[in-house]
Design a protein around this motif. Sequence first.
Motif, mmCIF file in Angstrom:
data_model
loop_
_atom_site.group_PDB
_atom_site.id
_atom_site.type_symbol
_atom_site.label_atom_id
_atom_site.label_comp_id
_atom_site.label_asym_id
_atom_site.label_seq_id
_atom_site.Cartn_x
_atom_site.Cartn_y
_atom_site.Cartn_z
ATOM 1 N N PRO B 118 0.334 22.411 -33.421
ATOM 2 C CA PRO B 118 -0.006 21.006 -33.241
ATOM 3 C C PRO B 118 -1.173 20.833 -32.263
ATOM 4 N N PHE B 119 -2.105 19.934 -32.628
ATOM 5 C CA PHE B 119 -3.206 19.616 -31.713
ATOM 6 C C PHE B 119 -3.040 18.217 -31.145
ATOM 7 N N GLY B 120 -1.983 17.523 -31.568
ATOM 8 C CA GLY B 120 -1.723 16.181 -31.069
ATOM 9 C C GLY B 120 -0.457 15.686 -31.716
ATOM 10 N N GLY B 279 1.101 22.222 -24.498
ATOM 11 C CA GLY B 279 0.360 21.863 -25.702
ATOM 12 C C GLY B 279 -0.822 20.954 -25.451
ATOM 13 N N TRP B 280 -0.774 19.765 -26.055
ATOM 14 C CA TRP B 280 -1.918 18.853 -25.951
ATOM 15 C C TRP B 280 -1.847 17.971 -24.708
ATOM 16 N N GLU B 281 -0.809 18.141 -23.848
ATOM 17 C CA GLU B 281 -0.652 17.259 -22.695
ATOM 18 C C GLU B 281 -1.742 17.503 -21.655
ATOM 19 N N THR B 306 -7.231 9.747 -26.735
ATOM 20 C CA THR B 306 -6.067 10.624 -26.532
ATOM 21 C C THR B 306 -6.087 11.793 -27.497
ATOM 22 N N ALA B 307 -6.436 11.500 -28.778
ATOM 23 C CA ALA B 307 -6.435 12.572 -29.772
ATOM 24 C C ALA B 307 -7.481 13.624 -29.435
ATOM 25 N N SER B 308 -8.710 13.169 -29.071
ATOM 26 C CA SER B 308 -9.753 14.165 -28.787
ATOM 27 C C SER B 308 -9.425 14.918 -27.511
ATOM 28 N N LEU B 309 -8.825 14.209 -26.527
ATOM 29 C CA LEU B 309 -8.423 14.904 -25.298
ATOM 30 C C LEU B 309 -7.327 15.931 -25.611
ATOM 31 N N GLY B 310 -6.431 15.584 -26.549
ATOM 32 C CA GLY B 310 -5.376 16.517 -26.927
ATOM 33 C C GLY B 310 -5.935 17.789 -27.526
ATOM 34 N N MET B 313 -7.634 19.774 -24.781
ATOM 35 C CA MET B 313 -6.705 20.432 -23.862
ATOM 36 C C MET B 313 -6.069 21.652 -24.522
ATOM 37 N N THR B 314 -5.647 21.508 -25.802
ATOM 38 C CA THR B 314 -5.024 22.647 -26.484
ATOM 39 C C THR B 314 -5.994 23.819 -26.535
ATOM 40 N N LEU B 315 -7.249 23.522 -26.919
ATOM 41 C CA LEU B 315 -8.220 24.604 -27.045
ATOM 42 C C LEU B 315 -8.547 25.203 -25.685
ATOM 43 N N LEU B 316 -8.655 24.343 -24.654
ATOM 44 C CA LEU B 316 -8.977 24.855 -23.311
ATOM 45 C C LEU B 316 -7.895 25.826 -22.843
ATOM 46 N N LYS B 317 -6.627 25.398 -22.993
ATOM 47 C CA LYS B 317 -5.528 26.259 -22.551
ATOM 48 C C LYS B 317 -5.528 27.561 -23.344
ATOM 49 N N ALA B 318 -5.724 27.432 -24.678
ATOM 50 C CA ALA B 318 -5.680 28.634 -25.513
ATOM 51 C C ALA B 318 -6.813 29.585 -25.132
ATOM 52 N N TYR B 319 -8.022 29.057 -24.924
ATOM 53 C CA TYR B 319 -9.123 29.967 -24.624
ATOM 54 C C TYR B 319 -9.050 30.523 -23.214
ATOM 55 N N PHE B 320 -8.359 29.813 -22.302
ATOM 56 C CA PHE B 320 -8.098 30.423 -21.001
ATOM 57 C C PHE B 320 -7.252 31.681 -21.187
#
Lengths: 207, 372
Positions: B118-120, B279-281, B306-310, B313-320
Amino acid sequence: MNLAEGVQIVSFGILAAAMIGAALGVVLVDSIVYSAFLLGGVFISISGLYVLLNADFVAAAQVLIYVGAINVLILFAIMLVNKGEAFAPIRGRWFRRWGTALVGVGLFALLTTMVLATPWSLAPNSAEAIEYSVVEIGKHFFSDFLLPFELASVLLLMAMVGAIIIARRDVIPEALPPEETQQTAYTLQERPRELVSMVSQSQPTPE
Amino acid sequence: MNSGIDLQGSFIESLQDLGIPAGAAKVLWMPLPMFLVIIGATMGVLVAIWLERKISAAAQQRIGPEYAGPLGVLQPVADGIKLVFKEDVVPTKSDRWLFTLGPILVVIPAFFSYLIIPFGQNLVITDIALGIFIWIVVSSIAPIGLLMSGYASNNKYSLLGGLRAAAQSISYEIPLALAVLAVVLMSNSASTIDIVEQQAGYGILSWNVWRQPVGFLIFWVAALAEAERLPFDLPEAEEELIAGYMTEYSGMKFALFFLGSYVNLVLSALLFAVLYLGGWEFFIPLSRLSDWLGVSETSSWLQIVTASLGITMTLLKAYFLVFLAILLRWTTPRLRIDQLLDLGWKFLLPVSLVNLLLTAGLKLAFPVAFGG
């Protein structure tokens, strides 16, 4: 007939054909490795049939246990043990074949009578789809199916203990006399390949 | 489920206005998110490959790719195009059918698992009740493909690599599943959406990392082993096995293995973000922020933000997490095969069982904090 029913019927046909074809392949193909891979195909087709029956958790468990664990272990064993030796035909082979055929036909007849004798509820939309099938299965495991569930776990535990005892040779005393337990060189199976230089020597190229 | 932006509904409605029946409109909609996810997964892999090249270069005090595009961002594309145009060699005396089928069986499960990411709130292909369990199930098919390609190559290094891959993935699947099960126990559902929602409320403080300190370590170790990343890349250990099961592969079939391993890495990172990092939080709960600012929750621009931020955030966390995995790969030595199996069976399995038991006990004792 709407779109969803059409998709269901077509996928049932494909799954059933794939399952029967792969199952025949498991029995009839000569190479044991092919048989093992086809067995994985049979398991996946069965799990597709479970999905068609709205049994999502059973379908997932089927793939996880049968394909992901059992079939991988079967392949593992075949590839470690497979020496590529030619099996000599044994005497009385025809008797074994006919016996197997008899048992197979008998099982088929038994299952057919069972299918025909059982009063199936064939009304469309007879059973409503359960949304969380895991919860329902869990409730059954801990109420009316408690005894079979626990017995199965005890059986698996016994099998595991037995496997560990067989695997750990220091538990069982070595029965064979020492001169027969000579070291065998373990080699991985690899079909011989001709070297490229030898091939080019046997076929002289015009220069 | 709040009524967010319903892309599917509006797409079907606009097609129905054009005179297409409802069923056909739904059929036309269905392939769109699938293609989007396949393209997204491939793009994610390209980014991961670029990161791998740049970070490995930094770890070894080199510059890395530089000429293909700015900072060499087009280098993965160049790699891919090179692999497409390479000759597809099938070695003599190999098993032609199994040789071709092996890479396919490795790649398809990896892409299939993107179904449940899920991305949002509504940005997921399918929100099925089995959820995260689907990923564990589907990823258990891949070892068959590895065994198949290892056997079909007719090469002892390939066979050894395939056997090692199967042994490794069987032994690390169990701790992985038990670590996931502890999270599922806390969120009362295996659905990825529910798992993220259970971590909402207090921003960064309510993420599962704090409640599952052992579980997330087990998950990370097991996920690295499943993706065959370096402390655990025994199936393709160069010094021992040339390239393991991929030794005889070239061209597009090799590219499929390569793609599959990176898709698995990004997938593991995404699932780690979903399971343990909320996740997207966002770091602070967005609904409270909008309350403070006095913005209505149903205004459309807020939902778009909210959707674009979600997604971000998901991608940022994953790429970290991908960054961590790459850093680990270029700084740690490889385990031996017996150490690997010892770690899996004698350490991770008991620890993950204890973790599951503790989670269940804490859930009974403190139902407020552990999702009663």
